[in-house]
Every structure is written in C-alpha cells, then in structure tokens.
Design an enzyme around this catalytic site. Structure first.
Site, PDB file in Angstrom:
ATOM      1  N   ASP A  63       0.865  -1.185   0.000  1.00 41.47           N
ATOM      2  CA  ASP A  63       0.000   0.000   0.000  1.00 41.47           C
ATOM      3  C   ASP A  63       0.901   1.234   0.000  1.00 41.47           C
ATOM      4  O   ASP A  63       1.841   1.315   0.797  1.00 41.47           O
ATOM      5  CB  ASP A  63      -0.912   0.021   1.243  1.00 41.47           C
ATOM      6  CG  ASP A  63      -2.143   0.891   1.054  1.00 41.47           C
ATOM      7  OD1 ASP A  63      -3.258   0.435   1.316  1.00 41.47           O
ATOM      8  OD2 ASP A  63      -1.970   2.070   0.628  1.00 41.47           O
ATOM      9  N   LYS A  87       0.481   3.532   5.670  1.00 42.02           N
ATOM     10  CA  LYS A  87      -0.458   2.484   6.089  1.00 42.02           C
ATOM     11  C   LYS A  87       0.232   1.161   6.351  1.00 42.02           C
ATOM     12  O   LYS A  87      -0.154   0.418   7.255  1.00 42.02           O
ATOM     13  CB  LYS A  87      -1.542   2.290   5.016  1.00 42.02           C
ATOM     14  CG  LYS A  87      -2.597   3.358   5.020  1.00 42.02           C
ATOM     15  CD  LYS A  87      -3.727   2.974   4.067  1.00 42.02           C
ATOM     16  CE  LYS A  87      -4.718   4.113   3.947  1.00 42.02           C
ATOM     17  NZ  LYS A  87      -5.745   3.835   2.920  1.00 42.02           N
ATOM     18  N   ASN A 132      -9.483  -0.243  -6.884  1.00 43.47           N
ATOM     19  CA  ASN A 132      -9.680   0.263  -8.248  1.00 43.47           C
ATOM     20  C   ASN A 132      -9.575  -0.878  -9.255  1.00 43.47           C
ATOM     21  O   ASN A 132      -8.929  -1.895  -8.996  1.00 43.47           O
ATOM     22  CB  ASN A 132      -8.660   1.364  -8.561  1.00 43.47           C
ATOM     23  CG  ASN A 132      -7.243   0.826  -8.589  1.00 43.47           C
ATOM     24  OD1 ASN A 132      -6.784   0.312  -9.611  1.00 43.47           O
ATOM     25  ND2 ASN A 132      -6.545   0.893  -7.462  1.00 43.47           N
ATOM     26  N   CYS A 189     -14.974   4.489  -3.399  1.00 44.06           N
ATOM     27  CA  CYS A 189     -15.394   4.809  -2.026  1.00 44.06           C
ATOM     28  C   CYS A 189     -15.453   6.303  -1.785  1.00 44.06           C
ATOM     29  O   CYS A 189     -16.319   6.810  -1.094  1.00 44.06           O
ATOM     30  CB  CYS A 189     -14.406   4.214  -1.019  1.00 44.06           C
ATOM     31  SG  CYS A 189     -14.533   2.449  -0.870  1.00 44.06           S
TER      32      CYS A 189
END
Ligand SMILES: [Zn+2]
Length: 262
Positions: A63, A87, A132, A189
């Site tokens: 990430d 993250k 995505n 989102c």
C-alpha cells in the site's frame, strides 16, 4: 522450519485446531504459509487481522498511502494516532501486536505492472483488497501467470461481491468481466461512500477463503461463483460463473498476457 507446534502455539490456536475440518496438521500448514495482501484499506484490514490471528506465517502488505482521518471508519488496522503514518507501517504495528509469530513484510508502493511479479513471487495466496479496477485486473493477471490462488472482492456503499480464483482451474475475474469499465461508470469509495462493516464482511470472507485454501480444503471454496452481498436487504446471492476458454488471462489460447494499458 519447525516441524511441530510449540505449546504456546497450541494454546493460541486451540479454538481453530479443535475444529474437525482443521486440526493440528492444517495449523502447521497455516504457520508455514505466505499470503500477500494488496491494500491495507477497508478489505485488507479485516483480512490481515484475521490472517495474522490465525497464525499465517508470513503476511506481505502492499500500500502506497498514508493513514487519513477519513480512513478510520472502515480501515481497522489503523488508529487515530496513526494519521499521517504510511499504512503499511501502521498495519505492521497492529499485526505484530496481535501476533508476534507472524512475519510482516511491507511494500510502501503502489502495486503496478512494473513491480507486481517481483512482489507476488513465492506467495501461496493473494487477497485482493484494492480499491480500483486497474489493480483488480492486474492482480488477476499476475496471479494467473504465477499460478497463485487469490480472492477477489469489491465493495461500494452497502454492497459487496467476492470470488475465489484457482488459476486455470476455475473462472477468473477476466472470465467474468473482460476489461475495466469506462472511467465515467466507476464509483469508488471516495465518490460513492461505503459502510465500514460492509467492507469488514467482505474482507472477512476473503480471510476465510485464504485459510480454507491454505489448510487444504479441496471443495467448498468460493470458485466458479460470484457471491454478492446487499446489506440494505441483508441478502446474499451466489451467481454461477463459467470459465471462458477464450479468456485472455486464463484461456487456452496462447500465452497469458497483460493487455497494454492495464
Ligand atoms: Zn479467465
């Protein structure tokens, strides 16, 4: 590699070892397994937590993002004090605190066509928690090329879908959707919203599938079926998916390839 579980491991994993379909042998397999998680977000968070808790030997997390306040409503690997941290670092802290036995490898990068094969090489299962379509198709194509089973999932608003893929044995994501939808049809989102617990349900199903696959379940995986979940009506449906032998990713026609631009 240890050939038997320690006393502490037997106690830690006792509640799943006593499940008749699992047992000590399956636990050993889990402890020796390597799972790659794409995304430490709404799907990757619950998946990673349950996989670490279950004693998967190695978890790698990819990430490129940093934790933001608006992530915390669903991305339960991260806490308020983590805002601004990468993250993957926050994820490593949480997973190691939960289970120090798990080796956590972090990749603070975007999973793309330049690094995908190198990152995924040597893993036994991939959990696709990306947000995505380009990444979802890339995960599919790379997993098939490297012959790694994986779990797909997608979520939006109060709905989700998930499917498990065994390369060239069961229908893949491209057998179902040949290519990403046009950008104007895509809701993510950020634009559409998502209820945190919906992401939790889907990520948890992904972790369940990973554990089943790694523990050696030969039947009962979510293959050749797309499971859809509508939280608004609280209905689950399972739609049959047939493998397309002309599929450009997993079909019989020549060498699987990633089409340009994906
Ligand atoms: Zn296919």
């Amino acid at each position: 590699m240890a050939q038997r579980l320690t006393t502490e491991q037997i106690e830690r994993y006792s509640r799943q070892i006593m499940v008749p379909d699992l047992g000590g042998k399956a636990q050993m397999r889990l402890c020796q397994s390597r799972v790659l998680i794409i995304g430490a977000g709404g799907l990757g968070s619950p998946a990673a937590l349950y996989l670490a808790a279950a004693g998967i030997g190695t978890l790698a997390i990819v990430d490129a993002d940093k934790v933001e306040l608006s992530n915390l409503q669903r991305q339960i690997l991260h806490a308020t004090a983590d805002i601004g941290r990468p993250k993957v670092e926050s994820a490593k802290t949480s997973l190691t605190a939960l289970n120090p036995d798990v080796e956590v490898i972090v990749h603070p990068v975007r999973f793309d066509e330049n690094n995908a094969e190198e990152i995924a090489q040597g893993f036994n299962f991939i959990v696709d928690g990306s947000d995505n379509f380009d990444t979802k198709f890339l995960v599919n194509d790379v997993a098939i090329r490297l012959d790694i089973a994986f779990s797909h999932a997608g979520i939006v608003r109060l709905q989700g879908q998930t499917m498990t893929v065994l390369p060239r044995k069961t229908a893949c994501y491209r057998c179902l959707f040949q290519a990403p939808p046009p950008p104007e049809e895509i809701l993510n989102c950020q634009q559409a919203g998502i209820l945190g617990a919906v992401a939790g349900t889907l990520g948890t199903i992904q972790a369940t599938e990973a554990v089943k696959y790694l523990a050696g379940f030969e039947e009962g995986l979510l293959t050749d079926r797309l499971l859809t979940y509508d939280a608004k009506t609280m209905k689950f449906h399972s739609v049959e998916v047939t493998r397309n032998l002309q599929c450009i990713a997993c079909g019989n026609a020549g060498t699987p390839m990633v089409p340009a631009g994906v």
